[in-house]
Design a protein around this motif. Structure first.
Motif, PDB file in Angstrom:
ATOM      1  N   ASP A 242      84.608 -31.647  85.775  1.00  0.00           N
ATOM      2  CA  ASP A 242      83.471 -31.294  84.927  1.00  0.00           C
ATOM      3  C   ASP A 242      83.199 -32.370  83.884  1.00  0.00           C
ATOM      4  OD1 ASP A 242      83.104 -28.951  86.320  1.00  0.00           O
ATOM      5  OD2 ASP A 242      84.129 -27.683  84.844  1.00  0.00           O
ATOM      6  N   ALA A 245      81.438 -35.207  85.599  1.00  0.00           N
ATOM      7  CA  ALA A 245      80.044 -34.856  85.863  1.00  0.00           C
ATOM      8  C   ALA A 245      79.208 -34.948  84.596  1.00  0.00           C
ATOM      9  CB  ALA A 245      79.970 -33.445  86.448  1.00  0.00           C
ATOM     10  N   ALA A 246      79.792 -34.568  83.463  1.00  0.00           N
ATOM     11  CA  ALA A 246      79.061 -34.636  82.189  1.00  0.00           C
ATOM     12  C   ALA A 246      78.732 -36.081  81.830  1.00  0.00           C
ATOM     13  CB  ALA A 246      79.882 -33.975  81.083  1.00  0.00           C
ATOM     14  N   VAL A 248      78.323 -38.589  83.993  1.00  0.00           N
ATOM     15  CA  VAL A 248      77.273 -39.010  84.922  1.00  0.00           C
ATOM     16  C   VAL A 248      75.918 -38.487  84.448  1.00  0.00           C
ATOM     17  CG1 VAL A 248      76.365 -38.713  87.259  1.00  0.00           C
ATOM     18  CG2 VAL A 248      78.794 -39.226  86.922  1.00  0.00           C
ATOM     19  N   ASP A 249      75.862 -37.229  84.060  1.00  0.00           N
ATOM     20  CA  ASP A 249      74.593 -36.640  83.617  1.00  0.00           C
ATOM     21  C   ASP A 249      74.074 -37.321  82.358  1.00  0.00           C
ATOM     22  OD1 ASP A 249      74.626 -34.869  85.731  1.00  0.00           O
ATOM     23  OD2 ASP A 249      75.539 -33.240  84.577  1.00  0.00           O
ATOM     24  N   LEU A 250      74.977 -37.618  81.422  1.00  0.00           N
ATOM     25  CA  LEU A 250      74.557 -38.252  80.177  1.00  0.00           C
ATOM     26  C   LEU A 250      74.041 -39.667  80.433  1.00  0.00           C
ATOM     27  CD1 LEU A 250      74.353 -37.823  77.107  1.00  0.00           C
ATOM     28  CD2 LEU A 250      76.668 -38.772  76.906  1.00  0.00           C
ATOM     29  N   CYS A 251      74.733 -40.403  81.281  1.00  0.00           N
ATOM     30  CA  CYS A 251      74.275 -41.762  81.591  1.00  0.00           C
ATOM     31  C   CYS A 251      72.927 -41.739  82.309  1.00  0.00           C
ATOM     32  CB  CYS A 251      75.318 -42.489  82.437  1.00  0.00           C
ATOM     33  SG  CYS A 251      76.811 -42.949  81.542  1.00  0.00           S
ATOM     34  N   THR A 252      72.758 -40.784  83.211  1.00  0.00           N
ATOM     35  CA  THR A 252      71.479 -40.661  83.913  1.00  0.00           C
ATOM     36  C   THR A 252      70.351 -40.352  82.934  1.00  0.00           C
ATOM     37  OG1 THR A 252      72.621 -39.877  85.901  1.00  0.00           O
ATOM     38  CG2 THR A 252      70.256 -39.437  85.749  1.00  0.00           C
ATOM     39  N   GLU A 253      70.618 -39.461  81.999  1.00  0.00           N
ATOM     40  CA  GLU A 253      69.616 -39.115  80.987  1.00  0.00           C
ATOM     41  C   GLU A 253      69.234 -40.327  80.147  1.00  0.00           C
ATOM     42  OE1 GLU A 253      69.624 -36.673  76.741  1.00  0.00           O
ATOM     43  OE2 GLU A 253      70.951 -35.993  78.362  1.00  0.00           O
ATOM     44  N   TYR A 273      83.324 -42.416  88.474  1.00  0.00           N
ATOM     45  CA  TYR A 273      82.810 -41.146  87.944  1.00  0.00           C
ATOM     46  C   TYR A 273      82.138 -40.317  89.040  1.00  0.00           C
ATOM     47  CZ  TYR A 273      83.713 -41.737  82.958  1.00  0.00           C
ATOM     48  OH  TYR A 273      84.319 -41.833  81.735  1.00  0.00           O
ATOM     49  N   TYR A 274      81.389 -40.976  89.904  1.00  0.00           N
ATOM     50  CA  TYR A 274      80.708 -40.244  90.985  1.00  0.00           C
ATOM     51  C   TYR A 274      81.723 -39.672  91.970  1.00  0.00           C
ATOM     52  CZ  TYR A 274      76.460 -42.289  89.105  1.00  0.00           C
ATOM     53  OH  TYR A 274      75.426 -42.640  88.265  1.00  0.00           O
ATOM     54  N   ARG A 279      79.794 -36.468  93.285  1.00  0.00           N
ATOM     55  CA  ARG A 279      78.354 -36.748  93.321  1.00  0.00           C
ATOM     56  C   ARG A 279      78.073 -37.939  94.240  1.00  0.00           C
ATOM     57  NH1 ARG A 279      75.816 -35.214  88.432  1.00  0.00           N
ATOM     58  NH2 ARG A 279      76.675 -33.205  87.725  1.00  0.00           N
TER      59      ARG A 279
END
Length: 538
Positions: A242, A245-246, A248-253, A273-274, A279
């Motif tokens: 988790d 994943a957080a 990855v999501d923050l970097c994508t944002e 991370y992926y 992911r």
């Protein structure tokens, strides 16, 4: 920089070069060039870039003068023993996440040296925290345009950064980053994320701080903390699924925010991370020219792109292979820097995505031929099986023909996750195309007991772990090993390929090299109809 300056010792001379014509010999100690004493290979190259340099040389205890006749810009053609001739600037931080503190005991003494030297950042892509950086360092970098450089950021909040580095100077040393960027120097940053320390809101604040204060930073790599079994810091632990994943999501944002404001993504999460988050990797075009490839940013997509291209195709499908790799910690073993940039960082800086002329590389760093050690073995019936492990495809007594022997690819945990699907897809496509004699190809995941913990990259595999894996494998097969495992022909634990229980073929660490080898084993490739990747998505 301070400290005594050692002479540069010549370790190789190119045949037919200006150095050879002038009589420079292996073992010569070069004391000065045109009466100037170089402190590193950067100054060495700048001084030798001039026409007709005069070298003060010590040979066998005698001081002599060597007059070199050459035009300006023509290489001398001599390789020296080290990149730094004076004292390496060591690191005085005490980061609890520092990987040097997590090395197993008993390794070569040089591996335990922590550097924080901008010259090694420029030459090898090492990261510097800038806590020992000075005005004189800045002046030299700007004057000589030493670019790109690599800076460890970790956090833009001064208090958080000082705590992470365990050095009060960490709170202010990023002022040098601003000065470098203002001076037009290309700088790549890195954030090592430690769960519970600089992730979550702290990481978000760091990404905002980069946009606010360092918007001209070229790239920012966000990489996970590596934790070996030798870690002695109780607060340091691996990421959970988790938590990965957080990140990855923050970097994508934030990639989208950077795109909106700067027109480029700037921040990238490491491939690891992926894998940790389960992911899929972003598309290859996300990474541009893969400028942070060696830091694990886009490495999987770059390898896939190289592997899935049709080698030798004349229709533009060919992806240039990356440079040969000299392995982790190569600078401490005296790996020379070519054109300022050492080959330890393949595809980086000026060389980051282009073809490399092997003939222009230093003698010790030219590509290793894909060839197994020649050893005498006995087959399962106790009869002389002849030499195995070769790549000429000839039939040997007691062995299968070289081109149809099963192939095992030795790799780390993360490498297996990437290579397995690619190899399976390749083999299925070749078989579907009707090509004959498709060999069995499998990945052999080698657990890293040498480091332990969550260390899963192939480049940190020790010879003992590879030896253990090979001892469980059947004899007579072909075994491939990426050259990134080796520095100066040795694994990190001091073993060499000759110490392994079975022959291995050392293969350049890029998808093109592996694909060409597999195509040759299957009888496909340039000159024959090759449909193994026709219609395949890159």
């Amino acid at each position: 920089m301070s400290g005594p300056v050692a002479a540069a010792v010549v370790v190789a001379v190119e045949p037919g070069s200006a150095a050879q014509r002038a009589g420079l010999a292996v073992g010569d100690e070069v004391m000065s060039i045109d009466a100037v004493t170089p402190t590193d290979v950067i100054a060495w190259q700048l001084l030798l870039d001039e026409a007709d340099p005069t070298l003060a040389v010590r040979r066998g205890g005698q001081d002599i003068t060597v007059e070199v006749a050459k035009d300006a810009g023509v290489p001398l053609g001599a390789e020296v023993n080290a990149a730094i001739f004076d004292r390496v600037q060591t690191c005085d931080n005490h980061c609890e996440f520092c990987f040097i503190y997590q090395l197993p005991p008993g390794l070569r003494r040089s591996l335990y040296l922590k550097d924080d030297d901008y010259r090694l950042s420029f030459l090898y892509g090492n990261f510097t925290t800038l806590t020992r950086f000075t005005e004189l360092d800045l002046e030299r970098i700007l004057d000589e345009r030493l670019s790109p450089l690599y800076v460890s950021i970790h956090a833009t909040d001064p208090d958080v950064r000082a705590r992470m580095l365990r050095n009060p100077r960490g709170a202010m040393s990023l002022r040098w980053l601003a000065a470098l960027l203002d001076g037009g120097i290309e700088v790549h940053g890195q954030v090592v994320v430690c769960p519970g320390v600089n992730d979550g809101s702290v990481l978000a604040d760091t990404l905002a701080g980069v946009l606010d204060r360092y918007p001209s930073l070229s790239t920012l790599a966000v990489v996970p903390l590596g934790v070996s079994s030798h870690q002695r810091e109780p607060a340091m632990r691996p990421h959970s699924r988790d938590e990965a994943a957080a990140v990855v999501d923050l970097c994508t944002e934030w990639q989208q925010r950077y795109l909106d404001v700067l027109g480029r993504r700037l921040v990238f999460a490491a491939d690891e991370y992926y894998l940790l988050a389960g992911r899929p990797f972003p598309p290859a075009e996300t990474y541009g020219d893969f400028p942070m490839h060696e830091d694990g940013i886009g490495m999987a997509r770059a390898f896939e792109q190289e592997f899935m291209a049709i080698p030798g195709a004349s229709d533009g499908g060919k992806i240039p292979p990356r440079a040969p790799t000299a392995g982790f910690f190569s600078w401490v073993d005296g790996a020379p820097a070519q054109g300022y940039r050492a080959v330890r960082a393949p595809g980086h800086g000026a060389n980051r995505s282009g073809e490399i002329d092997a003939a222009a590389l230093p003698l010790s760093l030219r590509p290793i031929a894909v060839q197994a050690p020649t050893r005498m073995r006995r087959d399962g019936n106790g009869t002389d099986g002849g030499t195995d492990g070769g790549t000429d495809g000839g039939t040997r007594r007691g062995t299968r023909r070289g081109t149809d022997r099963p192939i095992g690819i030795l790799t780390g945990t993360y490498g297996a996750a990437v290579l397995g699907p690619l190899v399976s897809q390749w083999r299925a496509a070749v078989m579907a195309a009707g090509d004959a004699a498709v060999p069995e190809v499998r990945t052999i995941e080698v657990p890293n007991d040498f480091f332990g913990g969550n260390i899963g990259v192939t480049g940190l595999l020790g010879g003992a772990d590879i030896s253990t894996a090979l001892a469980c494998e059947p004899p007579g097969h072909r075994y491939l090993l990426a050259d990134v495992c080796l520095s100066g022909g040795k694994f990190l634990d001091g073993m060499t390929p000759d110490d392994l229980p079975q022959p291995v073929e050392i293969v350049p660490t890029n998808g093109t090299a592996l694909r060409r080898l597999l195509d040759a084993a299957a009888g496909t490739g340039p000159g024959r109809r090759n449909t193994a990747t026709a219609g395949a998505a890159p």
